[in-house]
Write a protein that holds these residues in place. Structure first.
Motif, mmCIF file in Angstrom:
data_model
loop_
_atom_site.group_PDB
_atom_site.id
_atom_site.type_symbol
_atom_site.label_atom_id
_atom_site.label_comp_id
_atom_site.label_asym_id
_atom_site.label_seq_id
_atom_site.Cartn_x
_atom_site.Cartn_y
_atom_site.Cartn_z
ATOM 1 N N ALA A 77 -11.375 4.794 11.991
ATOM 2 C CA ALA A 77 -11.957 5.182 10.161
ATOM 3 C C ALA A 77 -12.380 4.331 10.010
ATOM 4 C CB ALA A 77 -11.021 5.459 8.990
ATOM 5 N N PRO B 134 -5.095 13.015 1.018
ATOM 6 C CA PRO B 134 -6.085 12.235 1.150
ATOM 7 C C PRO B 134 -6.225 11.056 0.745
ATOM 8 C CG PRO B 134 -6.933 14.274 0.681
ATOM 9 C CD PRO B 134 -5.506 14.653 0.985
ATOM 10 N N SER C 108 -2.531 9.846 11.473
ATOM 11 C CA SER C 108 -1.773 11.326 11.364
ATOM 12 C C SER C 108 -0.049 10.893 11.486
ATOM 13 C CB SER C 108 -2.928 12.370 11.784
ATOM 14 O OG SER C 108 -3.072 11.972 13.482
ATOM 15 N N TRP D 268 -5.501 7.018 5.182
ATOM 16 C CA TRP D 268 -7.084 6.621 5.443
ATOM 17 C C TRP D 268 -6.714 6.347 6.763
ATOM 18 C CZ3 TRP D 268 -7.258 2.155 1.054
ATOM 19 C CH2 TRP D 268 -6.491 3.741 -0.387
ATOM 20 N N THR D 269 -5.592 6.228 7.374
ATOM 21 C CA THR D 269 -5.088 5.854 8.908
ATOM 22 C C THR D 269 -5.156 6.307 9.920
ATOM 23 O OG1 THR D 269 -3.852 4.114 8.567
ATOM 24 C CG2 THR D 269 -5.885 3.383 8.522
ATOM 25 N N ALA E 165 -11.094 2.166 7.209
ATOM 26 C CA ALA E 165 -9.853 1.585 7.201
ATOM 27 C C ALA E 165 -9.290 1.050 8.309
ATOM 28 C CB ALA E 165 -8.761 2.762 5.803
ATOM 29 N N SER E 166 -8.988 1.261 9.491
ATOM 30 C CA SER E 166 -8.608 2.028 10.371
ATOM 31 C C SER E 166 -9.425 0.090 11.379
ATOM 32 C CB SER E 166 -8.331 2.218 11.731
ATOM 33 O OG SER E 166 -8.359 3.685 11.297
ATOM 34 N N TYR F 45 3.489 2.699 2.296
ATOM 35 C CA TYR F 45 3.125 2.995 3.781
ATOM 36 C C TYR F 45 4.866 3.877 3.481
ATOM 37 C CZ TYR F 45 4.149 3.078 8.703
ATOM 38 O OH TYR F 45 4.109 3.020 9.812
ATOM 39 N N ASP G 251 -3.126 9.669 -0.344
ATOM 40 C CA ASP G 251 -2.203 8.642 0.197
ATOM 41 C C ASP G 251 -3.151 7.812 1.057
ATOM 42 O OD1 ASP G 251 0.278 8.365 -0.083
ATOM 43 O OD2 ASP G 251 0.585 10.575 1.185
ATOM 44 N N PRO G 252 -2.697 6.231 0.892
ATOM 45 C CA PRO G 252 -2.865 5.545 1.454
ATOM 46 C C PRO G 252 -2.947 5.513 3.155
ATOM 47 C CG PRO G 252 -2.187 4.597 -0.313
ATOM 48 C CD PRO G 252 -2.217 5.963 -0.312
ATOM 49 N N ASN H 90 0.671 -1.070 0.019
ATOM 50 C CA ASN H 90 0.107 0.098 -0.066
ATOM 51 C C ASN H 90 1.289 1.494 -0.048
ATOM 52 O OD1 ASN H 90 0.594 1.232 2.523
ATOM 53 N ND2 ASN H 90 -1.087 0.790 3.303
ATOM 54 N N ARG I 200 -2.120 15.845 8.796
ATOM 55 C CA ARG I 200 -2.410 15.399 8.063
ATOM 56 C C ARG I 200 -1.985 14.887 6.771
ATOM 57 N NH1 ARG I 200 -5.935 14.578 12.375
ATOM 58 N NH2 ARG I 200 -6.214 16.088 13.546
#
Ligand code: SAM
Length: 219
Positions: free
Chosen positions: A163, A201, A210, A207-208, A165-166, A34, A203-204, A32, A198
């Motif tokens: 979220a 948006p 900060s 999604w989960t 995804a979290s 990361y 950027d994968p 993903n 933050r």
């Protein structure tokens, strides 16, 4: 507050879990992007570090954050990366050995619990942690990271935020997202928050997660 040895015994379970899933974790988060997102973050928001800074990566896992940091750092640094899971550390160590990075950096690995780090007070100029504080109580986890950080030094932590995804990650990787209000409250207990970033948006990682940059106060 729970007894320290009870907390440490409970947290050991996370290490055993990662002993089994280190490869799955590594694959999922490489897939993903990361590590690339972290590298971009470190390049755009360089940590305030002196030459030869001692940096702790607490809960380094398979080294995705360690590798990103190594790629982005412009000044020589000594990185100490610790984790409960030995197979994760072995994977991280092999990845660091294979990666082409500035040869002035030094990286050392150790198996350790972030709740009881085997380092003296004020040993590090900076502490970075991502994905590990979700496995321990915040007060004790952040308290121990503050102990090993020099006064004036910076902590960067990347809390998971609530979220959809979290929730999927919580199920896959058996952790519990701390409520954002509690994350800020406990961070302020030991540090001054300097920035709360933050991610974009698209950027994968955003999604989960900060990123909170906080500074330990001078005594
Ligand atoms: C989600 S992974 C994150 C790994 C890495 N920081 C990254 O960003 O890819 C969580 C890691 O934290 C480690 N961990 C969990 N609880 C810990 C503790 N109390 N002390 C040290 N490491 C811990 C696990 O073994 C696992 O490798």
């Amino acid at each position: 507050m729970q007894n320290q040895s009870v907390l440490e015994a409970k947290s050991a379970g996370a290490g055993k879990f990662y002993d089994r899933i280190a490869r799955l974790y590594d694959f999922t988060f490489k897939f993903n992007g990361y590590g690339r997102s972290l590298e971009n973050y470190f390049r755009r928001h360089p940590l305030p570090l002196p030459d030869g800074a001692h940096v702790l990566d607490a809960g380094c896992g398979t080294g995705l954050l360690t590798l990103s940091l190594l790629r982005a750092l412009v000044r020589p640094a000594v990185i100490t990366a610790v984790d409960l899971s030995l197979p994760s550390i072995e994977k991280a160590s092999a990845a660091v050995a294979q990666q082409d990075h500035d040869s002035r950096h030094r990286v050392r690995f150790a198996q350790a619990n972030l709740l009881s780090l085997p380092f003296p007070d004020a040993a590090f100029d900076s502490v970075i942690t991502s994905g590990a504080l979700e496995y321990v109580p915040l007060r004790e986890g952040l308290g121990e990271l503050a102990r090993v950080l020099k006064p004036g030094g910076h902590l960067l932590h990347l809390p998971v935020r609530p979220a959809f995804a979290s929730t999927l990650l919580e199920i896959m990787f058996r952790f519990k997202t701390h409520p954002p209000r509690k994350v800020e409250e406990h961070t302020r207990r030991y540090f001054q928050i300097r920035a709360h970033h933050r991610f974009p948006p698209l950027d994968p990682i955003g999604w989960t997660k900060s990123a909170i940059l906080a500074q330990k106060q001078y005594e």
